[in-house]
Design a protein around this motif. Structure first.
Motif, mmCIF file in Angstrom:
data_model
loop_
_atom_site.group_PDB
_atom_site.id
_atom_site.type_symbol
_atom_site.label_atom_id
_atom_site.label_comp_id
_atom_site.label_asym_id
_atom_site.label_seq_id
_atom_site.Cartn_x
_atom_site.Cartn_y
_atom_site.Cartn_z
ATOM 1 N N LEU A 34 0.855 -1.240 -0.129
ATOM 2 C CA LEU A 34 -0.089 0.010 0.224
ATOM 3 C C LEU A 34 0.699 1.222 -0.039
ATOM 4 O O LEU A 34 1.639 1.513 0.836
ATOM 5 C CB LEU A 34 -0.974 -0.077 1.247
ATOM 6 N N ALA A 35 0.657 2.037 -1.147
ATOM 7 C CA ALA A 35 1.711 3.058 -1.181
ATOM 8 C C ALA A 35 0.905 4.285 -1.309
ATOM 9 O O ALA A 35 0.078 4.643 -2.236
ATOM 10 C CB ALA A 35 2.340 3.319 -2.562
ATOM 11 N N TYR A 36 0.875 5.093 -0.177
ATOM 12 C CA TYR A 36 -0.101 6.246 0.145
ATOM 13 C C TYR A 36 0.741 7.349 -0.122
ATOM 14 O O TYR A 36 1.794 8.065 0.676
ATOM 15 C CB TYR A 36 -0.363 6.157 1.612
ATOM 16 N N THR A 37 0.213 8.360 -1.171
ATOM 17 C CA THR A 37 0.785 9.341 -1.366
ATOM 18 C C THR A 37 -0.532 10.632 -1.281
ATOM 19 O O THR A 37 -1.039 10.583 -2.394
ATOM 20 C CB THR A 37 1.564 9.410 -2.768
ATOM 21 N N GLN A 38 -0.068 11.576 -0.386
ATOM 22 C CA GLN A 38 -1.109 12.609 -0.450
ATOM 23 C C GLN A 38 -0.877 13.580 -1.264
ATOM 24 O O GLN A 38 -0.180 14.315 -0.984
ATOM 25 C CB GLN A 38 -1.409 12.702 1.176
ATOM 26 N N ILE A 39 -1.574 13.780 -2.457
ATOM 27 C CA ILE A 39 -1.198 14.765 -3.071
ATOM 28 C C ILE A 39 -2.585 15.886 -3.397
ATOM 29 O O ILE A 39 -2.594 16.560 -4.026
ATOM 30 C CB ILE A 39 -1.090 14.317 -4.696
ATOM 31 N N GLY A 40 -3.412 15.557 -2.444
ATOM 32 C CA GLY A 40 -4.737 16.547 -2.455
ATOM 33 C C GLY A 40 -5.383 16.522 -0.948
ATOM 34 O O GLY A 40 -5.064 15.719 -0.176
#
Length: 999
Positions: free
Chosen positions: A802-808
């Motif tokens: 699970l790759a979590y990248t918060q871009i918003g």
């Protein structure tokens, strides 16, 4: 003097002696006479006998007859007389003349005494003739007996008597025959040897042609024979009778008798035929016999020719009729086939505009084409059934039976297709005025779209189509495609259509069985109400997303009532609502973390039918209304519909919603404080909780109005898109009608979890319990390596990343908390795992800070430097850190091995992923052999995980398993099944079955 053989034969048979076959035709009668007439020598008595006989009876038959007495001197006397007469006739031989068809023979008739003519014309009975001949023999020869003859008579008296009786019997029989056949002969000719005794007359007699029997073909006479002439008697001589009196009547009769040549014309001055003197003595019965023989010969020739020509004519006639029949069959068959192709042309644009099939004008035109096609195919069938030519061909030419049988079967299929089309056209004409053009779902009109009568009509039509399809299947078995006069493309199409007949029949049977349920679904008898819930995939739940809004879809007699969505919080966050203090169902209570469980969280089960039943029960508890089913959809469904209907204009908000900005604008108006305030001002509300979902409701209302007023073409396209979304679970439907629900389950449209025990399975289900919209920024990757042992058992090594990248904006807490459930076959045995939260604190929060470079030895959690912290969490049941930051816990195997779904094994637990971090979960389990290995990987609604799958044999077991393994790497967009193929390369290795990609 030896008697000439030909003369002997002619005299014996009653026919005048003629030349040898070189001159004249050889007569079969001569052969018969030759067998019993003995040659005789010249004697003085012969002249006396000849003279006496000619004077007594000029018409006596010149046939040698044995007297009843013994064959002695009387025979010699008569033979001598016969020879003398033949010699006299030979001296008067005349040349022959040749006509158009061959050698023509003529004789000159001489006038004779009237008594002689009457005697010659008068037929004599067989008995009188025989007795007269015997008497003449008796008078002609003196009674002298030689010693040899006396001895012969003494030794064979009995034999002689028997011979005489046989001879007399033969003569009598022949004379009777000649007497019966006496007809149509030329006028009587007076013998020429009497002419010397007649006075001279001035008139020239007319010659007469005597037709000879043509029992044998005549040879053309030579030049010498044509030039040979025999002196004929003077035309002025008058024949006298025995008494010396001249017969004037006979003379006049002879003058008037016409003489014909072979060409049928009169010939004056024609020369007499050979042996004219003896020919004149022929009685009428002999000439009749000759003519009869010729007629018989011609008849036999005709019969032979008919026997040869008739079969040829019959064959030619059958050939002509067969060709005409074939031409007619081909014409009608081609015309019928062309009429069917014309229907395809009429509806050529149906793929782009599906409702074109409901155009009344096109339907009527298609009906005419179908009628014409049926008429042509009926003609073909009737010709094949009733044609005598074809029946004869199939009887005597078996090699054509297959062709005719194929043509018969094809014509019947054409009739069946035409009748199917006619019935469908008739039914379509009933519905066309209601479905073609304008809005068909709008309830602005009170006229029903579908009635009970329509359902009955459809049922009757389907019942009529099934026997026709059955007959087409039966006829298809009798078709030899190679014998049909079609091109390769047409044959290929025909074979494809015929191969689809079993599927067509199944569709018809299912449609027939589902018609009553279809009436139920369309509200024919009474209106139907369905609970509709939206799913927000940015807050991922088991069925696809958080259900924060709901509405009721009402259908009555096929028409849809106006539809709108409501905010669930208006029901569940009110005072004294039914959710206060309520816990989740028992199967999910062990892990569900929040209190006051209600409709908004009802989709806990990955099996949609189970979640729908929970929702129906909870909706009735909270809203106090019963519904007939549940409909859930993700934003992807809305985007797909907008791609068909076009953008949605929201004038009051000055917004244009497209498929590309739908989710972003909905989240903005739901979760952004500035947007919520804008809603409050536009809608004139003061409660932010009430205002935050009003924009979403406005968009949903506009979308449903667009659908309700869509054109038939747009509705058809939307319907096809809905079927695809059912497969991907972006649309999920549950119906309380068991028949319809079973139909959805049977074809994979129900969104159910796979429970089959016959194959391996993998279903990963995620649930965002972090109270945020962070799911849209989490990328899920599945690495699964399956190793097969020699028995077929499968060992899984799964890595879930699970790759979590918060871009918003996430409109909630930053830390992503995911409850992960891995569903496997119930026989699966857990081996080991890691990466799941154990609930035992490790670092961070109230504890010591976590190491900035990593906290787990296997690098299961990878974060940017210094960001190893769990942060805050939504209030959860039994949370010891409520209201403060949580620490990061130790990781380990899954803490829940008890499945919440019947018929499935499960490994589950929490996975905590801080903001902008990547967490890797590892699992391993063993699945015992289930037969030939096959793996079904199911996709969770609203997710698009990347799947990296490898299936290979344990090293050294390639030969035993006979498989080359399998590898797949791609995006999982729907459920996928992976079946191993047999190994095609016999090469054996000791390390692997094929080159393994890196994992």
């Amino acid at each position: 003097m030896a008697i000439d053989k030909d003369a002997q034969e002619g005299f014996s048979a009653g026919i005048m002696p003629q030349e040898k076959p070189s001159d004249l035709e050889y007569n079969d009668e001569w052969v018969e006479a030759e067998q019993w007439v003995e040659p005789v020598k010249d004697s003085p008595e012969a002249d006396n006998v000849e003279a006496s006989t000619r004077r007594e009876d000029s018409s006596a038959l010149p046939t040698t007859v044995l007297a009843p007495e013994s064959l002695d001197q009387h025979s010699e006397s008569l033979a001598t007389a016969t020879v003398a007469e033949i010699e006299t006739a030979s001296k008067q031989k005349v040349p022959t003349e040749t006509g158009q068809q061959g050698q023509a023979e003529h004789v000159t008739a001489q006038p004779g005494a009237e008594a002689m003519q009457e005697a010659a014309l008068e037929p004599k009975p067989a008995e009188n003739v025989a007795q007269g001949m015997a008497a003449k023999l008796s008078e002609a020869k003196p009674k002298q007996e030689t010693p040899a003859l006396t001895q012969e008579i003494a030794q064979g008296e009995a034999d002689e008597q028997e011979a005489r009786e046989q001879i007399i019997s033969a003569i009598e029989s022949r004379v009777n025959v000649l007497s019966e056949q006496q007809t149509q002969l030329p006028s009587e000719i007076v013998p020429t040897d009497v002419a010397e005794e007649q006075p001279e007359v001035t008139s020239e007699p007319k010659s007469e042609e005597i037709t000879e029997p043509a029992s044998e073909p005549k040879s053309e006479p030579t030049t010498e024979e044509k030039s040979e002439e025999i002196t004929e008697p003077t035309s002025g001589e008058i024949t006298e009778s025995k008494s010396g009196e001249t017969s004037a009547a006979s003379i006049e009769e002879k003058k008037e008798a016409p003489a014909e040549t072979e060409t049928g014309e009169q010939s004056k001055g024609a020369k007499p035929r050979p042996f004219s003197r003896l020919a004149d003595k022929l009685p009428d019965r002999v000439r009749v016999l000759a003519l009869r023989h010729r007629v018989i010969a011609i008849g036999l020739l005709v019969l032979v020719l008919f026997g040869i020509v008739a079969p040829l004519l019959v064959t030619a006639s059958y050939g002509i009729r067969a060709y005409a029949t074939y031409t007619s069959l081909r014409t009608h068959a081609s015309d019928g086939y062309q009429h069917l192709l014309n229907i395809k042309t009429i509806f050529s644009g149906a793929k782009a505009h599906p409702t074109g099939v409901l155009d009344v004008a096109k339907l009527q035109q298609a009906g005419k084409e179908l009628q014409a096609a049926r008429s042509d195919f009926v003609k073909v069938r009737d010709m094949l059934d009733n044609s005598d030519v074809l029946h004869t061909i199939t009887q005597y030419l078996p090699q054509y039976r297959a062709t005719i049988s194929s043509a018969r079967a094809a014509s019947q299929i054409g009739i069946d297709v035409s009748e199917i089309g006619q019935r469908l056209i008739a039914t379509a004409l009933t519905f066309a005025p209601r479905f073609h053009g304008g809005s068909i779902l709008s309830s602005n009109t009170k006229a029903p779209l579908i009635t009970a009568h329509d359902i009955d009509l459809l049922s009757t039509t389907l019942a009529a189509l099934l026997p026709l399809v059955d007959d087409m299947q039966v006829q298809a078995r009798h078709i030899s495609f190679s014998s049909l006069p079609l091109d390769s493309h047409s044959l290929s199409q025909l074979q494809q259509y015929l191969q689809m007949l079993p599927q067509v029949k199944n569709v018809l049977l299912q449609a027939q069985s589902l018609l009553p349920s279809a009436g139920w679904l369309l509200g024919v008898e009474q209106p139907r109400t369905f609970l509709v819930q939206t799913m927000d995939r940015s807050e991922l739940r088991a069925t696809g997303g958080f259900t924060g809004q709901f509405g009721e879809l009402q259908i009555s007699q096929g028409r849809i009532a106006p539809f709108s969505l409501r905010d669930i919080s208006a029901v569940e966050y009110s005072d004294n609502n039914a959710t206060l203090g309520q816990q989740a169902p028992q199967a999910y209570r062990s892990w569900w973390p929040f209190a006051n469980w209600g409709l908004r969280d009802s989709n806990l089960s990955a099996d949609f039918p189970a979640s729908a039943r929970i929702a129906i029960e909870q909706y009735n508890l909270e809203v106090h209304r019963k519904v007939d089913g549940v409909v859930l959809f993700t934003p992807f469904l809305v985007e797909h519909i907008m791609n068909i209907t076009g953008p949605i204009q929201v004038p009051r908000y000055n917004e244009t919603i497209t498929a590309q900005n739908l989710e972003q604008r909905l989240h903005y108006y739901q979760l952004d404080n500035a947007a919520i305030r804008k809603i409050e001002l536009i809608e004139h509300v003061e409660d932010p909780a009430q205002a935050r979902k009003l924009f979403t409701s406005e968009v949903a209302h506009q979308l449903m109005d667009r659908v309700r007023h869509a054109s038939p073409e747009e509705l058809m396209a939307i319907g096809l898109q809905l079927l695809q979304d059912l497969k991907t679970r972006d649309l999920q439907i549950y119906l309380t009608n068991t028949q319809l629900e079973d139909f959805l389950v049977r074809y994979g449209y129900a969104g159910q979890i796979d429970r089959s025990p016959t194959h391996d399975g993998l279903y990963i289900v995620q649930a965002n319990v972090s109270a945020s919209k962070a799911s849209q920024y989490v990328r899920t990757t599945i690495h699964d390596t399956v190793s097969l042992d020699p028995s077929g058992g499968a060992t899984h090594l799964l890595q879930l990343r699970l790759a979590y990248t918060q871009i918003g904006p996430v409109y909630g807490l930053d830390t992503y908390r995911d409850y992960v459930r891995v569903y496997v076959p119930p026989s699966a045995k857990f081996l080991w795992g890691n990466g799941f939260d154990t609930g035992e604190p490790l670092c961070g929060g109230p504890l010591a800070a976590c190491a900035p470079q990593g906290i787990y030895p296997g690098d299961e959690l990878v974060c940017p430097t210094g960001q190893y912290q769990a942060g805050a969490s939504a209030p959860m049941l039994g949370d010891p850190y409520a209201g403060q930051w949580h620490p990061l816990d130790k990781i380990g195997p899954p803490n829940n091995l008890k499945s919440d779904e019947p018929g499935r094994g499960m490994f589950a637990g929490y996975v905590i992923v801080p903001k902008n971090c990547t967490m890797t979960v590892t699992l391993s389990w063993y699945v015992p052999p289930l037969g030939t290995y096959n793996l079904l990987v199911q996709r969770q609604a609203a997710t698009f995980p990347e799947l990296d799958l490898s299936i290979l044999s344990t090293p050294g077991d390639c030969a035993a398993l006979k498989t080359a393994g399998l590898y797949f790497n791609g995006i999982l967009t729907n459920d996928m099944s992976f079946a191993l193929k047999a190994k095609t390369n016999s090469r054996d290795t000791t390390t692997s079955c094929y080159e393994q990609p890196g994992v």
